[in-house]
Design a protein around this motif. Sequence first.
Motif, PDB file in Angstrom:
ATOM      1  N   PHE A   1       0.836  -1.203   0.000  1.00 41.28           N
ATOM      2  CA  PHE A   1       0.000   0.000   0.000  1.00 41.28           C
ATOM      3  C   PHE A   1       0.869   1.251   0.000  1.00 41.28           C
ATOM      4  CE2 PHE A   1      -2.569   3.350   1.852  1.00 41.28           C
ATOM      5  CZ  PHE A   1      -3.796   3.192   1.210  1.00 41.28           C
ATOM      6  N   ILE A   2       1.893   1.259   0.817  1.00 46.91           N
ATOM      7  CA  ILE A   2       2.790   2.417   0.902  1.00 46.91           C
ATOM      8  C   ILE A   2       3.516   2.621  -0.430  1.00 46.91           C
ATOM      9  CG2 ILE A   2       4.864   3.316   2.048  1.00 46.91           C
ATOM     10  CD1 ILE A   2       3.870   1.585   4.536  1.00 46.91           C
ATOM     11  N   ARG A   3       3.943   1.537  -1.030  1.00 50.36           N
ATOM     12  CA  ARG A   3       4.663   1.588  -2.308  1.00 50.36           C
ATOM     13  C   ARG A   3       3.792   2.186  -3.415  1.00 50.36           C
ATOM     14  NH1 ARG A   3       5.471  -3.589  -2.550  1.00 50.36           N
ATOM     15  NH2 ARG A   3       7.427  -3.534  -1.381  1.00 50.36           N
ATOM     16  N   GLU A   4       2.493   1.889  -3.350  1.00 52.50           N
ATOM     17  CA  GLU A   4       1.584   2.318  -4.406  1.00 52.50           C
ATOM     18  C   GLU A   4       0.933   3.684  -4.147  1.00 52.50           C
ATOM     19  OE1 GLU A   4       1.052   1.133  -7.303  1.00 52.50           O
ATOM     20  OE2 GLU A   4       2.180  -0.747  -7.149  1.00 52.50           O
ATOM     21  N   THR A   5       1.254   4.312  -3.020  1.00 50.47           N
ATOM     22  CA  THR A   5       0.646   5.611  -2.708  1.00 50.47           C
ATOM     23  C   THR A   5       1.708   6.688  -2.452  1.00 50.47           C
ATOM     24  OG1 THR A   5       0.426   4.948  -0.385  1.00 50.47           O
ATOM     25  CG2 THR A   5      -1.504   4.643  -1.809  1.00 50.47           C
ATOM     26  N   THR A   6       2.896   6.504  -2.987  1.00 56.22           N
ATOM     27  CA  THR A   6       3.919   7.532  -2.845  1.00 56.22           C
ATOM     28  C   THR A   6       3.470   8.798  -3.575  1.00 56.22           C
ATOM     29  OG1 THR A   6       5.081   6.833  -4.848  1.00 56.22           O
ATOM     30  CG2 THR A   6       5.750   5.803  -2.758  1.00 56.22           C
ATOM     31  N   ASP A   7       4.087   9.912  -3.243  1.00 53.59           N
ATOM     32  CA  ASP A   7       3.761  11.159  -3.947  1.00 53.59           C
ATOM     33  C   ASP A   7       3.996  11.014  -5.436  1.00 53.59           C
ATOM     34  OD1 ASP A   7       3.128  12.269  -1.523  1.00 53.59           O
ATOM     35  OD2 ASP A   7       4.984  13.420  -1.322  1.00 53.59           O
ATOM     36  N   ALA A   8       5.068  10.316  -5.801  1.00 51.52           N
ATOM     37  CA  ALA A   8       5.373  10.131  -7.214  1.00 51.52           C
ATOM     38  C   ALA A   8       4.291   9.323  -7.920  1.00 51.52           C
ATOM     39  CB  ALA A   8       6.731   9.451  -7.369  1.00 51.52           C
ATOM     40  N   LYS A   9       3.811   8.267  -7.265  1.00 60.33           N
ATOM     41  CA  LYS A   9       2.764   7.440  -7.860  1.00 60.33           C
ATOM     42  C   LYS A   9       1.462   8.227  -7.998  1.00 60.33           C
ATOM     43  CE  LYS A   9       4.434   3.104  -8.231  1.00 60.33           C
ATOM     44  NZ  LYS A   9       4.327   2.228  -9.405  1.00 60.33           N
ATOM     45  N   LEU A  10       1.148   9.032  -6.989  1.00 58.63           N
ATOM     46  CA  LEU A  10      -0.076   9.827  -7.057  1.00 58.63           C
ATOM     47  C   LEU A  10       0.002  10.830  -8.203  1.00 58.63           C
ATOM     48  CD1 LEU A  10      -0.700  10.527  -3.246  1.00 58.63           C
ATOM     49  CD2 LEU A  10      -1.810   8.806  -4.685  1.00 58.63           C
ATOM     50  N   ALA A  11       1.165  11.462  -8.356  1.00 57.09           N
ATOM     51  CA  ALA A  11       1.339  12.423  -9.443  1.00 57.09           C
ATOM     52  C   ALA A  11       1.267  11.733 -10.804  1.00 57.09           C
ATOM     53  CB  ALA A  11       2.683  13.148  -9.286  1.00 57.09           C
ATOM     54  N   GLU A  12       1.870  10.567 -10.878  1.00 61.49           N
ATOM     55  CA  GLU A  12       1.858   9.797 -12.128  1.00 61.49           C
ATOM     56  C   GLU A  12       0.438   9.465 -12.563  1.00 61.49           C
ATOM     57  OE1 GLU A  12       2.956   5.200 -12.925  1.00 61.49           O
ATOM     58  OE2 GLU A  12       4.601   6.424 -12.118  1.00 61.49           O
ATOM     59  N   ARG A  13      -0.437   9.235 -11.584  1.00 57.77           N
ATOM     60  CA  ARG A  13      -1.839   8.890 -11.887  1.00 57.77           C
ATOM     61  C   ARG A  13      -2.739  10.124 -11.927  1.00 57.77           C
ATOM     62  NH1 ARG A  13      -0.860   4.816  -7.312  1.00 57.77           N
ATOM     63  NH2 ARG A  13       0.061   3.029  -8.409  1.00 57.77           N
ATOM     64  N   SER A  14      -2.144  11.304 -11.814  1.00 55.37           N
ATOM     65  CA  SER A  14      -2.880  12.577 -11.845  1.00 55.37           C
ATOM     66  C   SER A  14      -3.913  12.653 -10.723  1.00 55.37           C
ATOM     67  CB  SER A  14      -3.564  12.769 -13.206  1.00 55.37           C
ATOM     68  OG  SER A  14      -2.600  12.817 -14.242  1.00 55.37           O
ATOM     69  N   ILE A  15      -3.547  12.089  -9.558  1.00 51.06           N
ATOM     70  CA  ILE A  15      -4.417  12.154  -8.388  1.00 51.06           C
ATOM     71  C   ILE A  15      -4.023  13.385  -7.582  1.00 51.06           C
ATOM     72  CG2 ILE A  15      -5.090  11.007  -6.247  1.00 51.06           C
ATOM     73  CD1 ILE A  15      -4.556   8.342  -7.658  1.00 51.06           C
ATOM     74  N   THR A  16      -4.916  14.338  -7.503  1.00 51.25           N
ATOM     75  CA  THR A  16      -4.614  15.616  -6.854  1.00 51.25           C
ATOM     76  C   THR A  16      -5.754  15.989  -5.916  1.00 51.25           C
ATOM     77  OG1 THR A  16      -5.652  16.815  -8.683  1.00 51.25           O
ATOM     78  CG2 THR A  16      -3.267  16.426  -8.839  1.00 51.25           C
ATOM     79  N   GLY A  17      -5.634  17.156  -5.319  1.00 52.02           N
ATOM     80  CA  GLY A  17      -6.709  17.690  -4.488  1.00 52.02           C
ATOM     81  C   GLY A  17      -6.997  16.836  -3.264  1.00 52.02           C
ATOM     82  N   GLN A  18      -8.276  16.738  -2.915  1.00 52.74           N
ATOM     83  CA  GLN A  18      -8.671  16.005  -1.713  1.00 52.74           C
ATOM     84  C   GLN A  18      -8.321  14.534  -1.800  1.00 52.74           C
ATOM     85  OE1 GLN A  18      -9.898  17.543   1.096  1.00 52.74           O
ATOM     86  NE2 GLN A  18      -9.455  15.530   1.993  1.00 52.74           N
ATOM     87  N   ALA A  19      -8.415  13.964  -2.996  1.00 53.26           N
ATOM     88  CA  ALA A  19      -8.077  12.547  -3.160  1.00 53.26           C
ATOM     89  C   ALA A  19      -6.628  12.294  -2.807  1.00 53.26           C
ATOM     90  CB  ALA A  19      -8.363  12.094  -4.590  1.00 53.26           C
ATOM     91  N   ALA A  20      -5.743  13.203  -3.200  1.00 53.77           N
ATOM     92  CA  ALA A  20      -4.321  13.057  -2.875  1.00 53.77           C
ATOM     93  C   ALA A  20      -4.089  13.266  -1.387  1.00 53.77           C
ATOM     94  CB  ALA A  20      -3.493  14.049  -3.688  1.00 53.77           C
ATOM     95  N   THR A  21      -4.778  14.234  -0.812  1.00 53.04           N
ATOM     96  CA  THR A  21      -4.652  14.478   0.631  1.00 53.04           C
ATOM     97  C   THR A  21      -5.095  13.260   1.429  1.00 53.04           C
ATOM     98  OG1 THR A  21      -5.014  16.853   0.327  1.00 53.04           O
ATOM     99  CG2 THR A  21      -5.389  15.962   2.531  1.00 53.04           C
ATOM    100  N   ASP A  22      -6.220  12.685   1.036  1.00 49.34           N
ATOM    101  CA  ASP A  22      -6.718  11.478   1.709  1.00 49.34           C
ATOM    102  C   ASP A  22      -5.728  10.331   1.560  1.00 49.34           C
ATOM    103  OD1 ASP A  22      -9.001  12.819   2.460  1.00 49.34           O
ATOM    104  OD2 ASP A  22     -10.248  11.977   0.856  1.00 49.34           O
ATOM    105  N   ALA A  23      -5.182  10.178   0.366  1.00 47.66           N
ATOM    106  CA  ALA A  23      -4.234   9.086   0.111  1.00 47.66           C
ATOM    107  C   ALA A  23      -3.008   9.204   1.011  1.00 47.66           C
ATOM    108  CB  ALA A  23      -3.823   9.069  -1.352  1.00 47.66           C
ATOM    109  N   LYS A  24      -2.553  10.419   1.245  1.00 50.09           N
ATOM    110  CA  LYS A  24      -1.388  10.608   2.105  1.00 50.09           C
ATOM    111  C   LYS A  24      -1.714  10.254   3.563  1.00 50.09           C
ATOM    112  CE  LYS A  24       0.617  14.138  -0.916  1.00 50.09           C
ATOM    113  NZ  LYS A  24       0.984  15.571  -1.100  1.00 50.09           N
ATOM    114  N   THR A  25      -2.925  10.573   3.990  1.00 50.13           N
ATOM    115  CA  THR A  25      -3.339  10.176   5.340  1.00 50.13           C
ATOM    116  C   THR A  25      -3.426   8.658   5.442  1.00 50.13           C
ATOM    117  OG1 THR A  25      -4.589  12.226   5.627  1.00 50.13           O
ATOM    118  CG2 THR A  25      -5.127  10.397   7.099  1.00 50.13           C
ATOM    119  N   TYR A  26      -4.013   8.029   4.436  1.00 54.13           N
ATOM    120  CA  TYR A  26      -4.094   6.569   4.421  1.00 54.13           C
ATOM    121  C   TYR A  26      -2.697   5.948   4.469  1.00 54.13           C
ATOM    122  CZ  TYR A  26      -8.842   7.449   2.568  1.00 54.13           C
ATOM    123  OH  TYR A  26     -10.132   7.877   2.376  1.00 54.13           O
TER     124      TYR A  26
END
Length: 524
Positions: free
Chosen positions: A136-161
């Motif tokens: 889970f940690i490997r797949e939710t890095t900042d780089a992975k989130l950016a690569e998938r164009s996950i931004t805003g609240q979804a990205a904030t939530d992902a970082k908390t998770y």
Amino acid sequence: MFKVTLRVGMLVAAMAVATSCVNDLDRVPKYEVTSASVYADPANYKAVLARLYATLAVSGQQGPAGKPDISGIDEGTSNYMRLYWKLQELPTDEAKIAWNDATIQDINKITWTSSDGFITAMYNRIFYLISLSNEFIRETTDAKLAERSITGQAATDAKTYRAEARFLRAMAYFHAIDMFGTVPFVTEADAPGSFLPRQATRQELFTYVESELKAIETELAAPGAAEYGRADRAAAQAILARLYLNAQVYTSTAKYSEAITYAKKVIDSGVYKLEPTYQNLFTADNNLSKEIIFPITFDGTRTQTYGGMTFLVHAQVGGSMNVSSYGVNGGWAGIRSTQKLADVFPDATAAADKRGVFYTDGQQRDLNDLGTFTDGYAITKYKNVTSTGKPGSDQQFVDTDFPLIRLADMYLTYAEAVLRGGTGGDQATAISYVNLLRTRAKAAAVSSINLDFILAERARELYWEGYRRTDLIRYERFVTGTYLWPWKGGVKEGRAVDVRFNLYPIPATDLVANPTLRQNGSGY
């Protein structure tokens, strides 16, 4: 409320297979669901996180059994919480089990070996949680989130998770430090594949857990702000306080001042409050309590398992006990206390201390026969009945949550660390915290305390909550002959055992699978 539904397990199971270690990297995935497809949609992230939490509560991919997470053991006995409870309580003066399943009597007697199935299962459970968390940690890095164009609240939530996954991994490694000492070490930086994890020292693991919990401290929700059942900042601080309280054992370097600092952080948050009625901490609606900092959550309809609280409530009921009083459809006549637990209370009727909830009708005080449930007082601490007397939603599977971390432990951690010479606290405050617990229990207040008193008070307050083995080791009373209890060392009177039993052995199967590993004690 973050009650976990088992359906999310199938998602993670498919991911685990799709990302498992295989040599043929050109192999077409057998399953349509892969890490790439799951993590492409941020709407899936909370469901995957829920499965990480569920790893503490359930035993497989469907409830209550049929698709186990780990093999080599009866699934019902392989649940993380059930194994943790048994390995922390059954070798001690607080509890014994009457059954003769596999090697369970070796756990009762502190006579286990490196081939013990229950110890192997606990080890495997720890690393299963670590592996899922790493993915889970490997797949939710900042780089992975950016690569998938996950931004805003979804990205904030992902970082908390992600911070919560790091908490769960750190807690699993904390359990590994405490139980096994020195173990293989893997993180998200170790890509899935065929490799032999290196064995980290206990000091290295201690430093890692400490640094991880400190790193996520501000990334987790503020105390009390997380959804019930999820880790907040106070949960991380409480694990740090426990880590520091036992640092002398783990690293030969005392960190009692640090234990005081982190216990105070939890206490001073002001969010967590003592439950006015002690017994309400262990009922089917204990999710309402403001004292529980981090529970392992259960639900009779959605988290059906033969482990966890289903085990703990059913197994404490037997003899002449009325099963309906505990909200279950039958007693398993398994676990009960030794007379040493009764000895720390003024009497066995709870008249002078409401925490001493013993069932004595037809139960003899002395535990003369390990295989006879009526030898040893039974305990009525846990119930699948609400604080208002209403039965849980299901009489076979239990609604009651397990209070893995609660405020009372932080009060007692503070007091012990002060008595052991830690700075940043004072004895007057320590006594006041102890008396808060005693006042709730309708026990007489005390004007002075010492370390022996604190060990006994921890038994009175926290018995059957998974603390005792660790406490006895910290007090140098687990293996030595200075303190004996029935069946310690395999004899009714109790006897000293080899110092190697302060740790559970690395399973023989893992030593064979990874030749770079070395056993953590001599004589296994």
